[in-house]
Design an enzyme around this catalytic site. Structure first.
Site, PDB file in Angstrom:
ATOM      1  CB  SER A  16       4.947  10.440  84.724  1.00  0.00           C
ATOM      2  OG  SER A  16       4.674  11.752  85.163  1.00  0.00           O
ATOM      3  CE  LYS A  67      11.698  17.446  79.849  1.00  0.00           C
ATOM      4  NZ  LYS A  67      12.521  17.791  81.007  1.00  0.00           N
ATOM      5  CG  ASP A 103      12.677  21.206  83.986  1.00  0.00           C
ATOM      6  OD1 ASP A 103      11.785  20.815  84.771  1.00  0.00           O
ATOM      7  OD2 ASP A 103      13.094  20.511  83.037  1.00  0.00           O
ATOM      8  CB  ALA A 132      27.342  19.903  80.204  1.00  0.00           C
ATOM      9  N   GLY A 133      24.019  18.258  80.566  1.00  0.00           N
ATOM     10  CA  GLY A 133      22.935  17.691  79.767  1.00  0.00           C
ATOM     11  C   GLY A 133      21.748  18.637  79.716  1.00  0.00           C
ATOM     12  CB  ALA A 135      18.680  18.687  84.106  1.00  0.00           C
ATOM     13  CG  ASN A 155      29.512  17.236  81.156  1.00  0.00           C
ATOM     14  OD1 ASN A 155      28.804  16.725  82.027  1.00  0.00           O
ATOM     15  ND2 ASN A 155      29.407  16.902  79.887  1.00  0.00           N
ATOM     16  NE  ARG A 156      30.683  10.662  81.324  1.00  0.00           N
ATOM     17  CZ  ARG A 156      29.764   9.720  81.429  1.00  0.00           C
ATOM     18  NH1 ARG A 156      29.970   8.688  82.222  1.00  0.00           N
ATOM     19  NH2 ARG A 156      28.623   9.800  80.770  1.00  0.00           N
ATOM     20  CB  THR A 157      31.405  14.664  77.384  1.00  0.00           C
ATOM     21  OG1 THR A 157      31.097  13.328  77.798  1.00  0.00           O
ATOM     22  CG2 THR A 157      31.741  14.702  75.912  1.00  0.00           C
ATOM     23  N   GLY A 243      16.344  17.229  95.450  1.00  0.00           N
ATOM     24  CA  GLY A 243      15.780  17.593  94.144  1.00  0.00           C
ATOM     25  C   GLY A 243      14.274  17.481  94.017  1.00  0.00           C
TER      26      GLY A 243
END
Ligand code: NAP
Length: 277
Positions: A16, A67, A103, A132-133, A135, A155-157, A243
């Protein structure tokens, strides 16, 4: 007066950069304070958070994989954490441990600093969020807060995108990667919230040439700073924002809560972290 001590807890936590960041501000503002790393095993995170008062800790940051557990463990949540479903910052209000999510603030403050006006006339603006996770939830929250009128979520999924769209409401339109082309030429802002770009041989599944010449491209990935997306977007002559600013800005609200001073994200601070990347 006793020294105020804050922390980042995660597992692992040794990579970190938050201690470097907060340590810089502590020194800059001559604060009697400390900010350290706490490597906490998942089975101990709730008891750790419950013991902060006893340990004389004023609060801290919570990172992967804690989290969601922190979301459950705090006494009270702020609006962003409630909607995002995850806590990345904790502090005390009286005896109550409050959990927040900074965030979203980090995301918007980064764009406000480096792409001023990005959210002007939001009723006419379209965004693409790729990923679509966890973040992505903060990004969707930010875009909706700034009243961006249409958000394509790719999103892939696809099931994950469908689930988020249901949760965040009709502004969010889920799309498969194979359907992305139909949205690319409408976008005013393209946001990568996948982890694509962290590995040197990562390839991007979109043809960025499809984006409008006025589109803004931003990546949440900041290791490396120049991701495959940022490099391709620069080549196409598009405006880009990396970022790292999101990481720097998300730290501001926590520092202010723990130490009572609102710190600034400066070029000097950015360089300190860049040198450490
Ligand atoms: P996460 O919850 O694990 O989500 C990962 C996302 O990436 C998912 O949407 C996943 O798609 C997608 N993905 C991964 N590999 C892919 C591939 N090869 N092709 C297509 N999609 C792929 O992670 P997260 O917490 O959201 O974080 C995402 C990135 O943002 C990370 O790199 C993280 O470091 C960065 N981040 C930066 C900041 C900042 O301050 N700048 C803050 C938070 C996060 P599936 O759903 O199909 O698996």
């Amino acid at each position: 007066m006793s020294i105020k001590e804050a922390f980042i807890c995660g597992h692992p936590v040794k990579h970190s950069r938050s201690p470097l960041l907060h340590g810089y501000w502590i020194k800059k503002h001559n604060i009697e304070g400390r900010y350290g790393k706490k490597d906490i095993e998942p089975e101990n995170i709730k008891s750790f958070l419950k013991s902060l008062k006893e340990k004389k800790l004023v609060g801290g940051n919570v990172t992967i994989p804690h989290k969601e557990a922190a979301f459950e463990a705090v006494d009270k949540l702020d609006g962003a954490a409630t909607k995002i479903g995850a806590v990345n910052t904790v502090w005390f209000e009286g005896d109550k441990l409050v959990g927040g999510n900074t965030d979203a603030h980090g995301f918007t403050a980064n764009l406000d600093q480096h792409a001023k006006g990005w959210d002007e006339n939001p009723e006419k603006k379209t965004a693409i969020v790729f990923g679509a996770g966890g973040a992505s939830r903060a990004v969707l929250y930010s875009l909706i807060e700034r009243k961006i009128s249409k958000i394509y979520l790719i999103n892939r999924t696809i099931e994950k995108a469908n689930k988020l769209a249901k949760e965040f409401g009709p502004t969010v339109i889920p799309l498969k990667i194979s359907e992305a082309e139909s949205a690319l030429n409408q976008a005013d802002i393209f946001i990568n919230s996948t982890s694509i770009g962290m590995k040197p041989d990562d390839k991007y599944p979109f043809e960025l040439a499809m984006l409008k010449s006025t589109a803004l491209v931003t990546d949440l990935v900041y290791t490396p700073l120049d991701t495959v997306l940022i490099i391709e977007a620069k080549k196409a002559g598009l405006k880009t924002v990396d970022g790292l600013g999101m990481l720097l800005h998300q730290a501001v609200p926590g520092f202010e809560k723990w130490f009572g001073i609102k710190p600034k994200v400066t070029d000097e601070l950015r360089q300190l972290i860049v040198d450490d990347l």
